[in-house]
Structure formats: C-alpha cells, structure tokens
Motif scaffolding. Sequence first.
Motif, PDB file in Angstrom:
ATOM      1  N   VAL A 129       1.412   0.456  -3.177  1.00 14.17           N
ATOM      2  CA  VAL A 129       0.225  -0.381  -3.087  1.00 14.17           C
ATOM      3  C   VAL A 129      -0.850   0.102  -4.061  1.00 14.17           C
ATOM      4  CG1 VAL A 129      -1.616  -1.175  -1.555  1.00 14.17           C
ATOM      5  CG2 VAL A 129       0.700  -0.961  -0.687  1.00 14.17           C
ATOM      6  N   LEU A 130      -1.001   1.409  -4.192  1.00 12.67           N
ATOM      7  CA  LEU A 130      -2.076   1.949  -5.039  1.00 12.67           C
ATOM      8  C   LEU A 130      -1.849   1.674  -6.527  1.00 12.67           C
ATOM      9  CD1 LEU A 130      -2.811   5.353  -3.296  1.00 12.67           C
ATOM     10  CD2 LEU A 130      -4.124   3.245  -3.193  1.00 12.67           C
ATOM     11  N   ILE A 131      -0.634   1.833  -6.986  1.00 14.74           N
ATOM     12  CA  ILE A 131      -0.361   1.602  -8.414  1.00 14.74           C
ATOM     13  C   ILE A 131      -0.561   0.129  -8.782  1.00 14.74           C
ATOM     14  CG2 ILE A 131       1.439   1.632 -10.181  1.00 14.74           C
ATOM     15  CD1 ILE A 131       2.355   4.288  -8.984  1.00 14.74           C
ATOM     16  N   PRO A 132      -0.009  -0.823  -8.003  1.00 16.94           N
ATOM     17  CA  PRO A 132      -0.294  -2.222  -8.331  1.00 16.94           C
ATOM     18  C   PRO A 132      -1.782  -2.573  -8.243  1.00 16.94           C
ATOM     19  CG  PRO A 132       1.606  -2.116  -6.917  1.00 16.94           C
ATOM     20  CD  PRO A 132       1.030  -0.741  -6.966  1.00 16.94           C
TER      21      PRO A 132
ATOM     22  N   ALA B  15     -13.084 -12.776 -14.648  1.00 22.21           N
ATOM     23  CA  ALA B  15     -12.361 -11.848 -13.780  1.00 22.21           C
ATOM     24  C   ALA B  15     -13.023 -11.857 -12.405  1.00 22.21           C
ATOM     25  CB  ALA B  15     -12.408 -10.448 -14.366  1.00 22.21           C
ATOM     26  N   THR B  16     -12.217 -11.889 -11.369  1.00 24.11           N
ATOM     27  CA  THR B  16     -12.765 -11.862 -10.012  1.00 24.11           C
ATOM     28  C   THR B  16     -12.066 -10.784  -9.194  1.00 24.11           C
ATOM     29  OG1 THR B  16     -11.173 -13.463  -9.141  1.00 24.11           O
ATOM     30  CG2 THR B  16     -13.197 -14.360 -10.088  1.00 24.11           C
ATOM     31  N   TRP B  17     -12.801 -10.271  -8.221  1.00 22.42           N
ATOM     32  CA  TRP B  17     -12.229  -9.276  -7.326  1.00 22.42           C
ATOM     33  C   TRP B  17     -11.266  -9.931  -6.339  1.00 22.42           C
ATOM     34  CZ3 TRP B  17     -12.109  -4.601  -8.762  1.00 22.42           C
ATOM     35  CH2 TRP B  17     -13.099  -4.112  -9.599  1.00 22.42           C
ATOM     36  N   VAL B  18     -11.378 -11.249  -6.191  1.00 22.00           N
ATOM     37  CA  VAL B  18     -10.431 -11.961  -5.325  1.00 22.00           C
ATOM     38  C   VAL B  18      -9.016 -11.825  -5.889  1.00 22.00           C
ATOM     39  CG1 VAL B  18      -9.788 -14.230  -4.419  1.00 22.00           C
ATOM     40  CG2 VAL B  18     -12.195 -13.563  -4.529  1.00 22.00           C
ATOM     41  N   ASP B  19      -8.893 -11.885  -7.227  1.00 23.98           N
ATOM     42  CA  ASP B  19      -7.583 -11.710  -7.853  1.00 23.98           C
ATOM     43  C   ASP B  19      -7.022 -10.321  -7.560  1.00 23.98           C
ATOM     44  OD1 ASP B  19      -7.687 -14.240  -8.922  1.00 23.98           O
ATOM     45  OD2 ASP B  19      -8.394 -13.575 -10.889  1.00 23.98           O
ATOM     46  N   VAL B  20      -7.875  -9.310  -7.653  1.00 24.29           N
ATOM     47  CA  VAL B  20      -7.433  -7.940  -7.368  1.00 24.29           C
ATOM     48  C   VAL B  20      -6.988  -7.825  -5.914  1.00 24.29           C
ATOM     49  CG1 VAL B  20      -8.131  -5.513  -7.289  1.00 24.29           C
ATOM     50  CG2 VAL B  20      -8.932  -6.957  -9.141  1.00 24.29           C
TER      51      VAL B  20
ATOM     52  N   THR C 198      -3.220  -7.037  -4.679  1.00 26.48           N
ATOM     53  CA  THR C 198      -3.001  -5.843  -3.865  1.00 26.48           C
ATOM     54  C   THR C 198      -2.365  -6.200  -2.527  1.00 26.48           C
ATOM     55  OG1 THR C 198      -4.895  -4.786  -4.923  1.00 26.48           O
ATOM     56  CG2 THR C 198      -4.125  -3.824  -2.866  1.00 26.48           C
ATOM     57  N   SER C 199      -2.815  -7.289  -1.912  1.00 22.52           N
ATOM     58  CA  SER C 199      -2.200  -7.687  -0.637  1.00 22.52           C
ATOM     59  C   SER C 199      -0.750  -8.118  -0.848  1.00 22.52           C
ATOM     60  CB  SER C 199      -3.011  -8.789   0.039  1.00 22.52           C
ATOM     61  OG  SER C 199      -3.021  -9.953  -0.736  1.00 22.52           O
ATOM     62  N   GLY C 200      -0.465  -8.739  -1.978  1.00 21.92           N
ATOM     63  CA  GLY C 200       0.919  -9.086  -2.289  1.00 21.92           C
ATOM     64  C   GLY C 200       1.784  -7.851  -2.470  1.00 21.92           C
ATOM     65  N   ALA C 201       1.226  -6.823  -3.113  1.00 22.62           N
ATOM     66  CA  ALA C 201       1.963  -5.570  -3.280  1.00 22.62           C
ATOM     67  C   ALA C 201       2.197  -4.895  -1.931  1.00 22.62           C
ATOM     68  CB  ALA C 201       1.208  -4.640  -4.220  1.00 22.62           C
ATOM     69  N   ALA C 202       1.190  -4.940  -1.055  1.00 25.26           N
ATOM     70  CA  ALA C 202       1.333  -4.337   0.276  1.00 25.26           C
ATOM     71  C   ALA C 202       2.402  -5.073   1.083  1.00 25.26           C
ATOM     72  CB  ALA C 202      -0.001  -4.373   1.014  1.00 25.26           C
ATOM     73  N   PHE C 203       2.405  -6.395   1.000  1.00 20.47           N
ATOM     74  CA  PHE C 203       3.427  -7.185   1.701  1.00 20.47           C
ATOM     75  C   PHE C 203       4.815  -6.859   1.165  1.00 20.47           C
ATOM     76  CE2 PHE C 203       6.064 -11.004   2.009  1.00 20.47           C
ATOM     77  CZ  PHE C 203       6.100 -11.144   3.379  1.00 20.47           C
ATOM     78  N   GLY C 204       4.943  -6.770  -0.155  1.00 19.76           N
ATOM     79  CA  GLY C 204       6.234  -6.439  -0.760  1.00 19.76           C
ATOM     80  C   GLY C 204       6.712  -5.051  -0.380  1.00 19.76           C
TER      81      GLY C 204
END
Length: 81
Positions: free
Chosen positions: A4-7, A27-32, A36-42
């Motif tokens: 999660v941290l690296i993505p 650039a938006t923090w929503v994208d980040v 990050t939530s997608g990486a956590a789910f994966g």
Amino acid sequence: MVGVLIPAALSGTAELSQLVLRPERFATWVDVATNTSGAAFGAALAVVVMAITGRGGPRSRAWRRRRARNRGRGRAERIAR
C-alpha cells in the motif's frame, strides 16, 4: 503494508509531477486516495487468495518444505528438480 505504501508514494509522485510539469492538467488528492485505496484492496485480495490457495510465501508450509528439501544443494541441482 508495503503493498500500500509504495503505490501511495508513486501515486503522490505522479500527481505532484502533474502539478509541477503539466500546468494544463490538474492534480487532486482524490486521485491519490483512489489509487491508494485500490492498492489496499488489491493487497487485501492477494492475502486472501494466498491464504485460500496455500501459497503464503515464506510462512507457508509448502515454501518451508521446498526450502528444507533444497538446503545444501547447488543451484544446478535445484533447477534440475
């Protein structure tokens, strides 16, 4: 945790570079947060799949058995098996 941290760091870097290098893009923090939530789910899904299939990496029984079987052998012998 690393999954999660690296993505999250890569996503933040991409958004920051968009902000600095591409002013026509925004650039938006929503994208980040979304990346990050997608990486956590994966990462969570990978843990579940590895637990179900028994391929849990260094802590799995199969991995320990292979390691014990190959201990003391040269690389060529391990490849030949």
